[in-house]
Design a protein around this motif. Sequence first.
Motif, short mmCIF file in Angstrom:
data_model
loop_
_atom_site.label_atom_id
_atom_site.label_comp_id
_atom_site.label_asym_id
_atom_site.label_seq_id
_atom_site.Cartn_x
_atom_site.Cartn_y
_atom_site.Cartn_z
N LEU A 462 1.05 -7.39 -9.43
CA LEU A 462 1.69 -7.57 -8.13
C LEU A 462 2.27 -6.25 -7.61
O LEU A 462 2.16 -5.92 -6.43
N VAL A 463 2.91 -5.49 -8.50
CA VAL A 463 3.54 -4.23 -8.08
C VAL A 463 2.48 -3.22 -7.66
O VAL A 463 2.62 -2.55 -6.62
N VAL A 464 1.41 -3.09 -8.46
CA VAL A 464 0.34 -2.15 -8.12
C VAL A 464 -0.31 -2.54 -6.80
O VAL A 464 -0.60 -1.70 -5.95
N TYR A 465 -0.52 -3.85 -6.59
CA TYR A 465 -1.11 -4.31 -5.34
C TYR A 465 -0.21 -3.97 -4.15
O TYR A 465 -0.68 -3.48 -3.11
N ARG A 466 1.10 -4.21 -4.28
CA ARG A 466 2.02 -3.94 -3.18
C ARG A 466 2.10 -2.44 -2.89
O ARG A 466 2.16 -2.03 -1.73
N GLN A 467 2.10 -1.62 -3.94
CA GLN A 467 2.14 -0.17 -3.72
C GLN A 467 0.86 0.30 -3.03
O GLN A 467 0.89 1.14 -2.14
#
Length: 818
Positions: A462-467
């Motif tokens: 989720l974090v990598v996708y949002r970044q």
Amino acid sequence: MFRNYWKIAIRQLGKQKFYSFIKIGGFALGIATCLLITLYIRHELSFDRDYAKGDRLYRVIEVYLEDNGTSGLGASMQAPLAKVMLKDFPQVEQTGRFMPWDLFYGAGSNEVRPEGKTEDTYEEGFTYADQSILDMFVTPMIYGDRAHALTQPASIVLSKRKADKYFPGQNPVGKVLYLNGDMAHPYKIGGVMADPPVNSHLNKFDFFISLAGHELWNGEQNYWRANNYLTYALLRPGVDPKELQVKLVALYQRYMLPQMISQGVPDAESIVKRCSFELQPVKDVHLRSNGIGDGLQHGDIRMVWLFGTVGVFILLLACINFVNLSTARSANRAKEVGLRKVVGSPRSGLIGQFLTESLLLSMISIILAIGLAWLFLPLFDRMTDTKLQMPWSEWWWLASIILTAVAVGLLAGWYPAVYLSRFRPVEVLKGAVNLGGRRSGLRSVLVVFQFTTSVILIVCTLVVYRQMHFILNSDLGYDKDQVMLIQGTGTIDTSNYPHQRLRTFKNELLGLSGVKKVTISDFLPVSGGKRNQNGFWKDGRSKIDPAIWAQSWYGDPDYCSTLGMKIVKGRTFSRDMASDTSAVIINEKMASKLGWADPLGKLIDRGGAYKMHVIGVVADFNFESVRDSIGALVIHRGDWATIVAVKANTRDMAGLIKGVAGIWKRYEPQQDLRYTFLDETYARMYADVQRTQSMFTSLSVLAIVIACLGLFALSAYVAERRRKEVGIRKVLGASVAQVTGLLTREFVVLVLISILIATPAAYWGMHVWLQDYTYRIALGWWVFAAAGIMVIGIALLTMGVQAVRAAMANPAGSLRAE
């Protein structure tokens, strides 16, 4: 005895088809993942390991101490450094230089035409190189003499694949190539080298152009204040590179400092004292060059270890399924163990029996895993941007498979074997033990471990996708949408200023329907754009103040408007004002570094007689990766480039491309139209982040699948073990919801514990990862809540199928035997 072990093991597989499927399926998924990740790690660690003199081969890195105390690293060195290293230090056996085409000229591409042909062909992979480079890297030659292949000016060495392309079945040594339509400067082929191996950090270079007699400008080869060359050194046997790199600082004191003082550079001694050297082993270039700008494609040792660790955890999840299911179903084997012990079976024999079953499962799983790995290898290659192959013919491959099967089988089966073999026959046969029942401390710990790993992977995804979404959609200070980049336009007009033919080409493009703006410039705010850094001073301060370093770009009067850059003060260039040939536009960062609140009309210079007056200030925009902060920028007027950018204002992009192609064919009939789009080029800057996102997504799904396979089997077994209890509760009036809650409560608690453990670990890991980006997202609480809710939902769905089925069963069936 062993034949009997195998016979019983096969019989057990047939009796427990459902649980055997779960064990084998989980094992196979875990092992297949490990096999793919192992191939990837082996490929990454194999880079630059096969050079004959590789253990003595180093790349020279400049280390510069910044004002804030941090160290900046750079691979580009001064032109004379290699020569004086060899002359002044007997510890150095040989030195050589590369100058990749894109480090100075941008893009790294050329239009190639063999002598006697009429059409140009676009090629990438050009670099200038010293003759000594061929010798230091012991480059195998297909044609020509390696010792003299690059000794002559304007000579060129081709890779075998390019020689076969342009001169099939011929020895091309002595033949001629022309670059970019420049027939006045032919390049003579001095040799054909073997294709660079894929596991070399130099694998993108197919054309080596000789540096003999080459100068970027008059006197450049003896100039110590410009860094354009990747410099390599071959040390003599026994030389300690750490001791030598300390001594190399004397070269700056001996050569650079006097030159800077003679040119009146202020604070020259302080600048030189901040510089030092590092000798980087060539075998470290691919994986350990983070933060070193060299224009090459690299891996990252951190990602190698990260994916290796995740692969091990995935395999552990599969092993946990095996241990959990074996211990949970121990009651079904308890009487067998008791009877075997009564008739004299030693404990070692029982352990051997259960280990044999584990080995059989492991062997079946690894055969299935090899098939899965082979099937998913193309998809894995796309995710990792590699071209891996299953090493069927390698001797170690079969040995590794056998050892892996044995090791995994023994490790996964050891605890269940020891656990089951220790049952006391008297208690088992009297029914005094209730093994594999509701609670097991080890089983609970293992379930927690499985779902902790799953939660961490989901949070990372989720974090990598949002970044990634933030990077691709944030306001960059320019407009990257619907900008078509026409490549190779330098061949349209090779004449000197004013390049009228290229301007005419631009004007014809402006006449197309759907074209809003057009600009001519190689300097673009994406990777592959040309870069040029210079030192600048306020007028009259070049002998007093330290230099202000900034990117020095060139663009025509439509540059800013075409790319959607905002002029916050002053104006852009004008074709009607002759004085604009010495005018510049600076960004806000440069104005801040100069200390000017209103820079309009003020003069700056590059340390010489050439002075420039500021006519405008452009709002800061990201012209490098958002991993870095925005730097200072100076834009000069220029009307010649190898790239023309077209800003479109139409939905009919196919029609626009057709119109551009028609105009192009009139100007360059001998070469095809080549184009990209600015937003696509921008997205490619972050291909590594996209690959990381894909990997984490895939591994997260895999971890959840493996964990849920085990949870599904465990919940089915718990429902089976508590069948009579459920029947009694239903007779006494318990509802389906109450029974379902009873059967799932224990596992929900374990999942909640997993979330509590995973949250701080995931937060720490993602916080560290995001530090690589100057511009980054905030780690909101909802990311962790979403991951937790997702895992709880998946777990409830997995358990709910079995729990509801047990709750809705007719209690008469379970109580009939009582």
